[in-house]
Design a protein around this motif. Structure first.
Motif, PDB file in Angstrom:
ATOM      1  N   LEU A   9       0.829  -1.197   0.000  1.00 40.78           N
ATOM      2  CA  LEU A   9       0.000   0.000   0.000  1.00 40.78           C
ATOM      3  C   LEU A   9       0.870   1.256   0.000  1.00 40.78           C
ATOM      4  O   LEU A   9       1.939   1.288   0.597  1.00 40.78           O
ATOM      5  N   PHE A  10       0.389   2.278  -0.695  1.00 39.28           N
ATOM      6  CA  PHE A  10       0.929   3.623  -0.621  1.00 39.28           C
ATOM      7  C   PHE A  10      -0.220   4.533  -0.208  1.00 39.28           C
ATOM      8  O   PHE A  10      -1.374   4.100  -0.145  1.00 39.28           O
ATOM      9  N   GLY A  11       0.073   5.800   0.079  1.00 40.15           N
ATOM     10  CA  GLY A  11      -1.023   6.683   0.438  1.00 40.15           C
ATOM     11  C   GLY A  11      -0.599   8.115   0.595  1.00 40.15           C
ATOM     12  O   GLY A  11       0.582   8.468   0.460  1.00 40.15           O
ATOM     13  N   ILE A  12      -1.591   8.946   0.882  1.00 40.41           N
ATOM     14  CA  ILE A  12      -1.361  10.358   1.162  1.00 40.41           C
ATOM     15  C   ILE A  12      -1.890  10.649   2.555  1.00 40.41           C
ATOM     16  O   ILE A  12      -3.040  10.315   2.877  1.00 40.41           O
ATOM     17  N   ALA A  13      -1.064  11.246   3.407  1.00 39.09           N
ATOM     18  CA  ALA A  13      -1.435  11.559   4.779  1.00 39.09           C
ATOM     19  C   ALA A  13      -1.563  13.066   4.928  1.00 39.09           C
ATOM     20  O   ALA A  13      -0.619  13.808   4.655  1.00 39.09           O
ATOM     21  N   GLY A  14      -2.729  13.519   5.356  1.00 41.87           N
ATOM     22  CA  GLY A  14      -2.965  14.947   5.528  1.00 41.87           C
ATOM     23  C   GLY A  14      -4.276  15.184   6.241  1.00 41.87           C
ATOM     24  O   GLY A  14      -4.966  14.237   6.622  1.00 41.87           O
ATOM     25  N   ARG A  15      -4.623  16.448   6.407  1.00 43.64           N
ATOM     26  CA  ARG A  15      -5.864  16.777   7.110  1.00 43.64           C
ATOM     27  C   ARG A  15      -7.088  16.655   6.213  1.00 43.64           C
ATOM     28  O   ARG A  15      -8.190  16.475   6.708  1.00 43.64           O
ATOM     29  N   PHE A  23      -5.286   8.904   3.765  1.00 41.24           N
ATOM     30  CA  PHE A  23      -5.311   8.769   5.220  1.00 41.24           C
ATOM     31  C   PHE A  23      -5.474  10.155   5.836  1.00 41.24           C
ATOM     32  O   PHE A  23      -4.584  11.000   5.711  1.00 41.24           O
ATOM     33  N   GLN A  24      -6.598  10.365   6.499  1.00 44.11           N
ATOM     34  CA  GLN A  24      -6.833  11.649   7.165  1.00 44.11           C
ATOM     35  C   GLN A  24      -6.176  11.610   8.535  1.00 44.11           C
ATOM     36  O   GLN A  24      -6.521  10.785   9.377  1.00 44.11           O
ATOM     37  N   VAL A  25      -5.224  12.532   8.762  1.00 39.10           N
ATOM     38  CA  VAL A  25      -4.388  12.497   9.964  1.00 39.10           C
ATOM     39  C   VAL A  25      -4.359  13.873  10.615  1.00 39.10           C
ATOM     40  O   VAL A  25      -4.159  14.874   9.930  1.00 39.10           O
ATOM     41  N   ASP A  26      -4.553  13.931  11.923  1.00 38.86           N
ATOM     42  CA  ASP A  26      -4.427  15.174  12.670  1.00 38.86           C
ATOM     43  C   ASP A  26      -3.037  15.325  13.283  1.00 38.86           C
ATOM     44  O   ASP A  26      -2.415  16.370  13.181  1.00 38.86           O
ATOM     45  N   ARG A  27      -2.564  14.263  13.950  1.00 38.13           N
ATOM     46  CA  ARG A  27      -1.236  14.299  14.589  1.00 38.13           C
ATOM     47  C   ARG A  27      -0.373  13.209  13.966  1.00 38.13           C
ATOM     48  O   ARG A  27      -0.560  12.028  14.236  1.00 38.13           O
ATOM     49  N   PHE A  28       0.580  13.631  13.144  1.00 35.45           N
ATOM     50  CA  PHE A  28       1.332  12.659  12.362  1.00 35.45           C
ATOM     51  C   PHE A  28       2.181  11.751  13.238  1.00 35.45           C
ATOM     52  O   PHE A  28       2.290  10.545  12.976  1.00 35.45           O
ATOM     53  N   SER A  29       2.797  12.301  14.266  1.00 35.58           N
ATOM     54  CA  SER A  29       3.674  11.484  15.107  1.00 35.58           C
ATOM     55  C   SER A  29       2.907  10.335  15.750  1.00 35.58           C
ATOM     56  O   SER A  29       3.408   9.204  15.828  1.00 35.58           O
ATOM     57  N   ARG A  30       1.676  10.611  16.184  1.00 35.87           N
ATOM     58  CA  ARG A  30       0.871   9.554  16.796  1.00 35.87           C
ATOM     59  C   ARG A  30       0.427   8.533  15.744  1.00 35.87           C
ATOM     60  O   ARG A  30       0.428   7.331  15.985  1.00 35.87           O
ATOM     61  N   ALA A  41       0.587  19.349   4.232  1.00 36.92           N
ATOM     62  CA  ALA A  41       0.561  20.246   5.391  1.00 36.92           C
ATOM     63  C   ALA A  41      -0.521  19.810   6.365  1.00 36.92           C
ATOM     64  O   ALA A  41      -1.565  19.293   5.953  1.00 36.92           O
ATOM     65  N   PRO A  42      -0.296  19.954   7.655  1.00 41.04           N
ATOM     66  CA  PRO A  42       0.864  20.576   8.311  1.00 41.04           C
ATOM     67  C   PRO A  42       1.855  19.547   8.857  1.00 41.04           C
ATOM     68  O   PRO A  42       2.472  19.764   9.891  1.00 41.04           O
ATOM     69  N   HIS A  43       1.988  18.419   8.175  1.00 39.77           N
ATOM     70  CA  HIS A  43       2.752  17.300   8.733  1.00 39.77           C
ATOM     71  C   HIS A  43       4.149  17.130   8.133  1.00 39.77           C
ATOM     72  O   HIS A  43       4.818  16.138   8.416  1.00 39.77           O
ATOM     73  N   LYS A  44       4.597  18.075   7.295  1.00 39.04           N
ATOM     74  CA  LYS A  44       5.860  17.857   6.584  1.00 39.04           C
ATOM     75  C   LYS A  44       7.076  17.887   7.511  1.00 39.04           C
ATOM     76  O   LYS A  44       8.032  17.136   7.311  1.00 39.04           O
ATOM     77  N   GLN A  45       7.039  18.730   8.516  1.00 43.42           N
ATOM     78  CA  GLN A  45       8.155  18.752   9.460  1.00 43.42           C
ATOM     79  C   GLN A  45       8.166  17.488  10.313  1.00 43.42           C
ATOM     80  O   GLN A  45       9.222  16.928  10.599  1.00 43.42           O
ATOM     81  N   SER A  46       6.978  17.022  10.694  1.00 45.17           N
ATOM     82  CA  SER A  46       6.883  15.780  11.474  1.00 45.17           C
ATOM     83  C   SER A  46       7.343  14.585  10.652  1.00 45.17           C
ATOM     84  O   SER A  46       7.963  13.654  11.185  1.00 45.17           O
TER      85      SER A  46
END
Length: 535
Positions: free
Chosen positions: A247-253, A280-287, A310-315
């Protein structure tokens, strides 16, 4: 009328049965129904939303099987019918529909079971509540929730039926475990997925895990996370089920607005690579990364790569084992992929901007440049333009964020409130703002070049103003395609097929779906409205 056996117990094979769900009155127009010909196998009438249409009229306009669903408020629907009215409507539907949805355990009554034989029953369990995010739970909690969901199914399975449907809310007690239920049961008469936009990926993946059906709305997607039939076809190639091994995907809000699934899945299908790209809808990427879903447990379909918005690129940069120099320089990554057991990070925003400019005949060397937006995309583009010989100034609304980027990259910074585009040869917009101009285009020099990192159909306000002014403009569609090609190459080791053009992928499939009277993407209208988060 003669009742028809649904055939859900048969082997799944390489194709799911596609169920088109009529959830609003305009879904039941003759054009909408006839447009499903050759696309949908079944039509589900959500009677709690559209009422009880004439079954004879339905059959004149739709040749497939019919399913009747009167979803109660208790099960996340809108029906306020009392017990007597509900029983009457279900009994009437049993005379005209191939499948009648019976809610567990409220509809499991002797009178209804006597009137609706097992071959005609769909026993369903929906729960309403918190939709959560795709942050998931730790693996021990997932296994525990999966066990409880199996107990729930066991109670339902005590009532013989053609199909069983379990739909918990994403982020709730059972939501993350819905895919595990399918792999654990190994049956072909059960489907399970999580509701809400967060659970959209579980809906799409369910047929590969053993679910015999996939559901799509006739019209625009709804709040329950169900995509349109058109989007199932255009973005994921359903109802065909080619082999999957990753699987591949896109993680973001808000990944549901992105065209990345359509681009990547079209290339995967063309090259016959056994993988699927999901949102993948994500609020907190680290978690999400630490306690996220155990993808390896999905029948040998591990997660192999992620596009990160955004806003997960730094994480995203922080979780990588190895990072590309440009990602380290700008402090952000929009791509993670697995390479010989190590997660690598990179940013494709830099190459996306430079190649888009090159395709537009624009050499950034020596150009006085302003980059509006200091998120991950803005930093990457600013770094790339500086390396290409441009004189770069950073512009950002948030002063603290702007000063941080300025310090990191060693570039001057101007607050957006004091910024004027006059005097700049190249203006780059790298924020998600699409509804209005981020700066007054009318004040830009007549020979300025405008690069828009965001994309939308219809065009963004900045692109519209740039064209109206007669300036050279490069919009985000070109950037999107360049970045998608680079991301695909890094994640798969293969190049996107040259036969796949931006128009054929983004619009050709949409036009094909429109020919069936189907909508492809979200929004309250049936127009093709898409967008992306640029930073």
């Amino acid at each position: 009328m003669a009742r028809v056996t649904s055939g859900y117990g048969a082997a799944l094979g390489r194709r799911a049965r596609l169920v088109a769900v009529a959830a609003e009155p305009e879904d039941l127009t003759p054009r909408s129904l006839r447009g499903l010909a050759g696309v949908a196998d079944e039509l589900e009438v959500r009677a709690d939303l559209v009422g009880d249409p004439d079954p004879s009229w339905l059959r004149r306009n739709f040749r497939g099987q019919l399913t009747y669903s009167l979803r109660s408020a208790r099960h996340g629907g809108h029906s306020a019918a009392g017990p007597v009215e509900r029983r009457t409507r279900l009994l009437r539907a049993a005379d005209h529909y191939e499948l009648v949805d019976l809610e567990a355990m409220d509809d499991i009554q002797p009178e209804l079971l006597a009137a609706v034989p097992a071959r005609q029953r769909r026993v369903s369990w929906h729960t309403s509540g918190h939709a959560g995010t795709a942050e998931g739970r730790c693996r021990a909690e997932l296994r525990e929730a999966s066990g409880r969901l199996q107990e729930r199914f066991a109670a339902m399975a005590a009532v013989p039926a053609a199909l069983y449907l379990l739909v918990p809310p994403a982020g709730g007690q059972y939501g993350s475990a819905a895919p595990l239920l399918l792999t654990g049961l190994g049956r072909t008469d059960v489907t399970a997925f999580a509701s809400g936009p967060v659970g959209m990926w579980t809906r799409v993946l369910a047929p590969w895990l053993g679910a015999p059906v996939v559901f799509g709305r006739v019209g625009a997607p709804g709040e329950d996370g169900m995509p349109s039939v058109g989007r199932l076809l255009a973005d994921y190639g359903l109802p065909a089920l080619p082999p999957l091994s990753g699987l591949f995907g896109i993680a973001g809000r808000a990944p549901g607005r992105s065209l990345s699934p359509r681009l990547h899945n079209a290339a995967l299908r063309e090259l016959r690579l056994p993988a699927l790209y999901l949102p993948f809808q994500v609020d907190r990427f680290s978690r999400f990364w630490q306690w996220g879903f155990d993808f390896a447990s999905l029948g040998g379909m591990p997660l192999r790569g992620l596009t990160v918005t955004a806003p997960h690129k730094q994480s995203a940069l922080l979780v990588a084992d190895v990072a590309a120099p440009e990602a380290l320089e700008c402090g952000a990554a929009n791509l993670l992929w697995l390479d010989e057991g190590r997660w690598r990070a990179a940013t494709t925003d830099a190459v996306g901007a430079l190649r888009a400019l090159a395709l537009g005949g624009v050499d950034p060397s020596g150009r006085t440049t302003a980059v509006i937006g200091c998120g991950g995309a803005g930093r990457a583009v600013a770094w790339a333009l500086r390396e290409a010989g441009a004189g770069v100034t950073l512009v950002n609304r948030g002063i603290a964020h702007g000063l941080e980027a300025s310090s990191q990259l060693g570039l001057p910074y101007v607050p957006l409130s004091r910024f004027s585009p006059a005097g700049y040869d190249l203006l780059v917009h790298a924020t998600p703002l699409v509804e209005r101009e981020p700066f007054p285009v009318a004040a830009a020099d007549g020979d300025a070049v405008v690069l828009e990192m965001a994309y939308r159909d219809p065009p963004t306000a900045l692109t519209h103003a740039t064209r109206a002014r007669g300036l050279v403009g490069i919009d985000g569609w070109q950037v999107l395609f360049v970045e998608a090609c680079e991301q695909f190459r890094l994640m798969t080791g293969r190049s996107m097929p040259e036969t796949l053009s931006l128009r054929s992928i983004c619009f050709g499939l949409a036009e094909q779906a429109a020919g069936h009277g189907l909508t492809v993407s979200g929004g309250s209208t049936r127009t093709h409205r898409v967008g992306r988060e640029a930073s």
